[in-house]
Design an enzyme around this catalytic site. Structure first.
Site, mmCIF file in Angstrom:
data_model
loop_
_atom_site.group_PDB
_atom_site.id
_atom_site.type_symbol
_atom_site.label_atom_id
_atom_site.label_comp_id
_atom_site.label_asym_id
_atom_site.label_seq_id
_atom_site.Cartn_x
_atom_site.Cartn_y
_atom_site.Cartn_z
ATOM 1 N N LEU A 1 40.922 40.777 35.281
ATOM 2 C CA LEU A 1 41.856 41.547 34.466
ATOM 3 C C LEU A 1 42.242 42.859 35.124
ATOM 4 O O LEU A 1 43.298 43.416 34.814
ATOM 5 C CB LEU A 1 41.270 41.791 33.072
ATOM 6 C CG LEU A 1 41.113 40.534 32.222
ATOM 7 C CD1 LEU A 1 40.525 40.884 30.862
ATOM 8 C CD2 LEU A 1 42.423 39.797 32.064
ATOM 9 N N VAL B 1 38.760 33.848 33.156
ATOM 10 C CA VAL B 1 39.008 35.245 33.519
ATOM 11 C C VAL B 1 37.816 36.117 33.146
ATOM 12 O O VAL B 1 37.034 35.782 32.256
ATOM 13 C CB VAL B 1 40.294 35.793 32.845
ATOM 14 C CG1 VAL B 1 41.497 34.948 33.209
ATOM 15 C CG2 VAL B 1 40.153 35.894 31.347
ATOM 16 N N CYS B 2 37.707 37.238 33.847
ATOM 17 C CA CYS B 2 36.720 38.272 33.540
ATOM 18 C C CYS B 2 37.303 39.605 34.006
ATOM 19 O O CYS B 2 38.499 39.704 34.246
ATOM 20 C CB CYS B 2 35.368 37.976 34.190
ATOM 21 S SG CYS B 2 35.377 38.108 35.995
ATOM 22 N N ARG B 3 36.492 40.611 34.166
ATOM 23 C CA ARG B 3 36.988 41.932 34.560
ATOM 24 C C ARG B 3 37.463 41.964 36.011
ATOM 25 O O ARG B 3 38.549 42.413 36.320
ATOM 26 C CB ARG B 3 35.903 43.003 34.353
ATOM 27 C CG ARG B 3 36.395 44.427 34.632
ATOM 28 C CD ARG B 3 35.280 45.444 34.524
ATOM 29 N NE ARG B 3 34.275 45.248 35.547
ATOM 30 C CZ ARG B 3 34.347 45.726 36.785
ATOM 31 N NH1 ARG B 3 35.378 46.432 37.165
ATOM 32 N NH2 ARG B 3 33.390 45.490 37.645
#
Length: 147
Positions: free
Chosen positions: A114, A85-87
């Site tokens: 996210l 996951v990342c932004r």
């Protein structure tokens, strides 16, 4: 010369992507290893509970034994389900592709990152394990426009 978006698009041929609701369902049923590849200050502000912060810049060394950056749970997870996951879903997309190239058998990226996780009203916590307000998360996660 390729752009960042072109690299992300090329990696799509090799990795799976999960939508936020797919990950929420998966977390109810199993315990995948969630790897958050954002920078430590981003992770400290908010992250999915029980995820591991392994910034994109050290991912390769963290996934192998014998380096100062080695993350034991990740380096032993080649046969385990790994969700990156990342932004926004782009860094995680490329990181998932990197893990695929390194021999991880079941790796996926959180599509929409996210930002999408928060839009789906899923919880996040800060470095003190306190739940982060969704409106605060939205403000923090929105793209910063530089002039």
């Amino acid at each position: 010369m390729r752009t960042f978006d072109q690299l992300v698009a090329e990696a799509a041929n090799y990795i799976k992507e999960l939508m936020p609701w797919d990950l929420a369902e998966k977390l109810e049923q199993t315990s995948p290893l969630i790897v958050d590849v954002r920078e430590p200050d981003e992770f400290d502000a908010m992250h999915i509970a029980n995820s591991h912060n392994i910034p994109r810049g050290i991912l390769e060394a963290a996934s192998e034994s014998g380096y100062d950056e080695t993350h034991n749970e990740l380096s032993n997870a080649r046969d385990r389900q790994v969700i990156v996951v990342c932004r926004s879903g782009k860094r995680s997309h490329l990181a998932a592709y990197t893990l695929h190239q390194l021999g991880f058998k079941d790796v996926a990226s959180l599509k929409t990152g996210l930002r999408g996780w928060n839009d789906f009203d899923q919880p996040m916590v800060n470095k003190n394990k306190q739940e982060v307000d969704g409106d605060d998360a939205e403000e923090f996660l929105k793209p910063k426009i530089s002039s």
